[in-house]
Write an enzyme that holds these catalytic residues in place. Structure first.
Site, PDB file in Angstrom:
ATOM      1  N   ASP A  32    -145.301 -15.989  -9.910  1.00  0.00           N
ATOM      2  CA  ASP A  32    -144.517 -17.220 -10.123  1.00  0.00           C
ATOM      3  C   ASP A  32    -145.181 -18.006 -11.256  1.00  0.00           C
ATOM      4  O   ASP A  32    -146.406 -17.993 -11.379  1.00  0.00           O
ATOM      5  CB  ASP A  32    -144.524 -18.056  -8.833  1.00  0.00           C
ATOM      6  CG  ASP A  32    -143.301 -18.956  -8.704  1.00  0.00           C
ATOM      7  OD1 ASP A  32    -142.539 -18.780  -7.740  1.00  0.00           O
ATOM      8  OD2 ASP A  32    -143.108 -19.843  -9.574  1.00  0.00           O
ATOM      9  N   ASN A  33    -144.375 -18.696 -12.058  1.00  0.00           N
ATOM     10  CA  ASN A  33    -144.994 -19.549 -13.086  1.00  0.00           C
ATOM     11  C   ASN A  33    -145.088 -21.001 -12.610  1.00  0.00           C
ATOM     12  O   ASN A  33    -145.508 -21.873 -13.375  1.00  0.00           O
ATOM     13  CB  ASN A  33    -144.208 -19.476 -14.408  1.00  0.00           C
ATOM     14  CG  ASN A  33    -142.824 -20.079 -14.296  1.00  0.00           C
ATOM     15  OD1 ASN A  33    -142.360 -20.374 -13.199  1.00  0.00           O
ATOM     16  ND2 ASN A  33    -142.159 -20.240 -15.427  1.00  0.00           N
ATOM     17  N   ASP A  56    -145.377 -16.007 -16.075  1.00  0.00           N
ATOM     18  CA  ASP A  56    -143.977 -16.272 -16.415  1.00  0.00           C
ATOM     19  C   ASP A  56    -143.323 -14.943 -16.786  1.00  0.00           C
ATOM     20  O   ASP A  56    -143.722 -14.313 -17.772  1.00  0.00           O
ATOM     21  CB  ASP A  56    -143.970 -17.247 -17.601  1.00  0.00           C
ATOM     22  CG  ASP A  56    -142.571 -17.661 -18.003  1.00  0.00           C
ATOM     23  OD1 ASP A  56    -141.594 -16.989 -17.581  1.00  0.00           O
ATOM     24  OD2 ASP A  56    -142.443 -18.649 -18.754  1.00  0.00           O
ATOM     25  N   LEU A  73    -136.482 -12.970  -7.836  1.00  0.00           N
ATOM     26  CA  LEU A  73    -135.949 -14.259  -7.376  1.00  0.00           C
ATOM     27  C   LEU A  73    -136.354 -15.382  -8.322  1.00  0.00           C
ATOM     28  O   LEU A  73    -136.198 -16.560  -7.991  1.00  0.00           O
ATOM     29  CB  LEU A  73    -136.492 -14.578  -5.975  1.00  0.00           C
ATOM     30  CG  LEU A  73    -136.290 -13.548  -4.869  1.00  0.00           C
ATOM     31  CD1 LEU A  73    -137.013 -13.978  -3.606  1.00  0.00           C
ATOM     32  CD2 LEU A  73    -134.833 -13.377  -4.562  1.00  0.00           C
ATOM     33  N   SER A  75    -136.158 -18.030 -10.896  1.00  0.00           N
ATOM     34  CA  SER A  75    -135.235 -18.866 -11.683  1.00  0.00           C
ATOM     35  C   SER A  75    -135.186 -20.271 -11.088  1.00  0.00           C
ATOM     36  O   SER A  75    -135.271 -20.409  -9.868  1.00  0.00           O
ATOM     37  CB  SER A  75    -133.801 -18.306 -11.642  1.00  0.00           C
ATOM     38  OG  SER A  75    -132.909 -19.162 -12.338  1.00  0.00           O
ATOM     39  N   LYS A  91    -133.598 -17.993 -20.271  1.00  0.00           N
ATOM     40  CA  LYS A  91    -134.626 -16.984 -20.588  1.00  0.00           C
ATOM     41  C   LYS A  91    -134.985 -16.155 -19.361  1.00  0.00           C
ATOM     42  O   LYS A  91    -135.160 -14.944 -19.449  1.00  0.00           O
ATOM     43  CB  LYS A  91    -135.891 -17.673 -21.088  1.00  0.00           C
ATOM     44  CG  LYS A  91    -135.869 -17.998 -22.566  1.00  0.00           C
ATOM     45  CD  LYS A  91    -137.246 -18.534 -22.934  1.00  0.00           C
ATOM     46  CE  LYS A  91    -137.378 -18.865 -24.384  1.00  0.00           C
ATOM     47  NZ  LYS A  91    -138.637 -19.574 -24.648  1.00  0.00           N
ATOM     48  N   LYS A 105    -138.503   0.517 -14.225  1.00  0.00           N
ATOM     49  CA  LYS A 105    -138.317   1.821 -14.881  1.00  0.00           C
ATOM     50  C   LYS A 105    -139.657   2.536 -14.999  1.00  0.00           C
ATOM     51  O   LYS A 105    -139.790   3.725 -14.695  1.00  0.00           O
ATOM     52  CB  LYS A 105    -137.705   1.578 -16.265  1.00  0.00           C
ATOM     53  CG  LYS A 105    -137.475   2.789 -17.112  1.00  0.00           C
ATOM     54  CD  LYS A 105    -136.567   2.375 -18.270  1.00  0.00           C
ATOM     55  CE  LYS A 105    -136.844   3.154 -19.518  1.00  0.00           C
ATOM     56  NZ  LYS A 105    -137.580   2.422 -20.550  1.00  0.00           N
ATOM     57  N   TYR A 145    -126.944 -21.381 -16.088  1.00  0.00           N
ATOM     58  CA  TYR A 145    -127.302 -20.629 -14.874  1.00  0.00           C
ATOM     59  C   TYR A 145    -126.291 -19.506 -14.630  1.00  0.00           C
ATOM     60  O   TYR A 145    -126.662 -18.343 -14.468  1.00  0.00           O
ATOM     61  CB  TYR A 145    -127.332 -21.594 -13.691  1.00  0.00           C
ATOM     62  CG  TYR A 145    -127.814 -20.980 -12.390  1.00  0.00           C
ATOM     63  CD1 TYR A 145    -129.134 -20.559 -12.241  1.00  0.00           C
ATOM     64  CD2 TYR A 145    -126.959 -20.857 -11.300  1.00  0.00           C
ATOM     65  CE1 TYR A 145    -129.579 -20.024 -11.041  1.00  0.00           C
ATOM     66  CE2 TYR A 145    -127.402 -20.329 -10.098  1.00  0.00           C
ATOM     67  CZ  TYR A 145    -128.714 -19.917  -9.968  1.00  0.00           C
ATOM     68  OH  TYR A 145    -129.156 -19.391  -8.775  1.00  0.00           O
ATOM     69  N   ARG A 186    -130.539 -30.953  -4.713  1.00  0.00           N
ATOM     70  CA  ARG A 186    -129.405 -30.326  -4.041  1.00  0.00           C
ATOM     71  C   ARG A 186    -128.979 -31.165  -2.843  1.00  0.00           C
ATOM     72  O   ARG A 186    -129.683 -32.065  -2.404  1.00  0.00           O
ATOM     73  CB  ARG A 186    -129.759 -28.899  -3.628  1.00  0.00           C
ATOM     74  CG  ARG A 186    -129.623 -27.970  -4.810  1.00  0.00           C
ATOM     75  CD  ARG A 186    -129.899 -26.547  -4.450  1.00  0.00           C
ATOM     76  NE  ARG A 186    -131.320 -26.297  -4.399  1.00  0.00           N
ATOM     77  CZ  ARG A 186    -131.845 -25.083  -4.314  1.00  0.00           C
ATOM     78  NH1 ARG A 186    -131.071 -24.033  -4.254  1.00  0.00           N
ATOM     79  NH2 ARG A 186    -133.152 -24.927  -4.284  1.00  0.00           N
TER      80      ARG A 186
HETATM   81  N1  UDP Z   1    -123.617 -33.076  -3.727  1.00  0.00           N
HETATM   82  C1  UDP Z   1    -123.350 -34.347  -3.232  1.00  0.00           C
HETATM   83  N2  UDP Z   1    -124.365 -35.252  -3.160  1.00  0.00           N
HETATM   84  C2  UDP Z   1    -125.643 -34.949  -3.514  1.00  0.00           C
HETATM   85  C3  UDP Z   1    -125.932 -33.644  -4.015  1.00  0.00           C
HETATM   86  C4  UDP Z   1    -124.888 -32.743  -4.105  1.00  0.00           C
HETATM   87  O1  UDP Z   1    -122.191 -34.660  -2.882  1.00  0.00           O
HETATM   88  O2  UDP Z   1    -126.517 -35.836  -3.395  1.00  0.00           O
HETATM   89  C5  UDP Z   1    -122.516 -32.097  -3.780  1.00  0.00           C
HETATM   90  C6  UDP Z   1    -122.380 -31.368  -5.103  1.00  0.00           C
HETATM   91  O3  UDP Z   1    -121.584 -32.102  -6.001  1.00  0.00           O
HETATM   92  C7  UDP Z   1    -121.730 -30.063  -4.647  1.00  0.00           C
HETATM   93  C8  UDP Z   1    -122.310 -29.826  -3.265  1.00  0.00           C
HETATM   94  O4  UDP Z   1    -122.783 -31.097  -2.819  1.00  0.00           O
HETATM   95  O5  UDP Z   1    -120.332 -30.217  -4.540  1.00  0.00           O
HETATM   96  C9  UDP Z   1    -123.458 -28.828  -3.252  1.00  0.00           C
HETATM   97  O6  UDP Z   1    -124.346 -29.192  -4.270  1.00  0.00           O
HETATM   98  P1  UDP Z   1    -125.747 -28.511  -4.509  1.00  0.00           P
HETATM   99  O7  UDP Z   1    -126.369 -29.194  -5.687  1.00  0.00           O
HETATM  100  O8  UDP Z   1    -126.518 -28.472  -3.255  1.00  0.00           O
HETATM  101  O9  UDP Z   1    -125.442 -26.993  -4.868  1.00  0.00           O
HETATM  102  P2  UDP Z   1    -124.254 -26.208  -5.602  1.00  0.00           P
HETATM  103  O10 UDP Z   1    -123.496 -25.573  -4.498  1.00  0.00           O
HETATM  104  O11 UDP Z   1    -123.395 -27.159  -6.368  1.00  0.00           O
HETATM  105  O12 UDP Z   1    -124.973 -25.243  -6.453  1.00  0.00           O
END
Ligand code: UDP
Length: 314
Positions: A32-33, A56, A73, A75, A91, A105, A145, A186
């Site tokens: 992991d970096n 990295d 995994l 990213s 990248k 490989k 992404y 998230r």
């Molecule tokens: N979302 C939200 N409030 C937050 C963070 C995310 O309503 O504080 C929403 C975001 O717009 C998306 C969903 O929750 O519709 C899931 O977002 P997340 O960033 O977890 O992952 P994604 O599925 O979009 O990659």
């Protein structure tokens, strides 16, 4: 004893996978970096079968000795991370995948790519099955992404077709669990931290968009089973129990007793409206489906966030 490389092993899924592999009797090399991963996620691993290498994978990857399996995994995986780190994200999806395929490989390893439900973009087919080619805006902010992972799938298939490298492609849907970063941006960490500190939950848009959340231990089991199978085409790995973000917010407020309610904020560009995996292929080929309920998974995750919020109150 199998020897397995986990690139991105200090992240959420990677660190749980390292522990799982050690229990299964693998020797594990975790690489992991630490750009979005953390040493804290692996600090508890005390095993002489475990090695950590800070590296990295966008640069050439060399590992001495045999490598039977490679899990890629590595990213940034949260939308705010990959918007902050667009070039790094492209990248690692492109060069990182290329470098790890070269290693596979050279060592005759089986290579598993962590691809994503984001290859389906803002899907026009619901639920999403693996035969769907997706609806991605190639120049939108999320493209760094989505397109990196689509490229990663293409190059993985090319190494399989051209060099007969043994490959697996998992398309991972929203995953959650202990070790998510507090500030990862998230929906699970945001809602958990807001609820646990008595703040209103920030819903982006009207909250009618849906997601399907898979607990990390289920996800790891699915990845391992896919690696051990002989399936070379993409397989969805995720939990098909779908809910709107509004329902999800209400659930978190209920579970935490948060009375601060909800506030609405702007919806990010190209935010997918619906997302739910069709997991018929994983069920049929891997005899796999999630077993941890959202309620149980959230209880474990909230417990973990509680401790984090205590030591890092915001
Ligand atoms: N979302 C939200 N409030 C937050 C963070 C995310 O309503 O504080 C929403 C975001 O717009 C998306 C969903 O929750 O519709 C899931 O977002 P997340 O960033 O977890 O992952 P994604 O599925 O979009 O990659």
């Amino acid at each position: 004893m199998p020897r397995t490389l986990v690139a991105g092993g200090a992240g959420l899924i990677g660190s749980h996978l390292c522990e799982y592999l050690l229990k299964k009797g693998h020797e594990v090399v975790c690489m992991d970096n630490l750009l979005t991963g953390s040493m804290d996620n692996i600090a508890q691993i005390k095993s002489d079968k475990f090695t950590f290498v800070e590296h990295d994978v966008t640069g050439p990857v060399q590992v001495a000795g045999k490598i039977d399996f490679i899990f890629h995994l590595a990213s940034p995986a949260s939308p705010i991370d990959y918007l902050k780190l667009p070039i790094e994200t492209m990248k690692v999806g492109a060069w990182g995948t290329f470098n790890l395929l070269e290693l596979a490989k050279a060592k005759d390893s089986t290579f598993l790519l962590a691809s994503t439900s984001e290859v389906y973009g803002d899907p026009e087919i619901h639920p999403q099955e693996e035969s769907y080619w997706g609806n991605v805006n190639p120049i939108g902010p999320r493209a760094v992404y989505d397109e990196a992972k689509r490229f990663a799938e293409a190059i993985t298939m090319a190494y399989h077709r051209y060099y007969s490298v043994k490959i697996r492609i998992s398309r991972i849907f929203n995953t959650f669990g202990p070790r998510m970063r507090l500030n990862d941006g998230r929906v699970v960490p945001n809602f958990a931290c807001q609820a646990l500190t008595g703040k209103p939950l920030t819903i982006y848009g009207d909250g009618q968009q849906t997601r399907s959340f898979c607990y990390v231990s289920d996800l790891v089991e699915g990845l391992f089973r896919l690696m051990m199978s002989d399936e070379t085409t993409p397989v969805n790995v995720g939990n098909p129990s779908e809910m709107s973000i509004l329902e999800f917010a209400k659930r978190i407020n209920e579970m935490t007793g948060n009375r601060a309610g909800i506030v609405y904020e702007e919806l990010p560009i190209d935010d997918p409206k619906l997302r739910r995996p069709n997991i018929a292929k994983a069920k049929r080929l891997l005899d796999w489906e999630p077993i941890v309920s959202l309620q149980d998974g959230l209880a474990l995750t909230l417990e973990w966030f509680k401790a984090q919020v205590k030591s890092d109150p915001r």
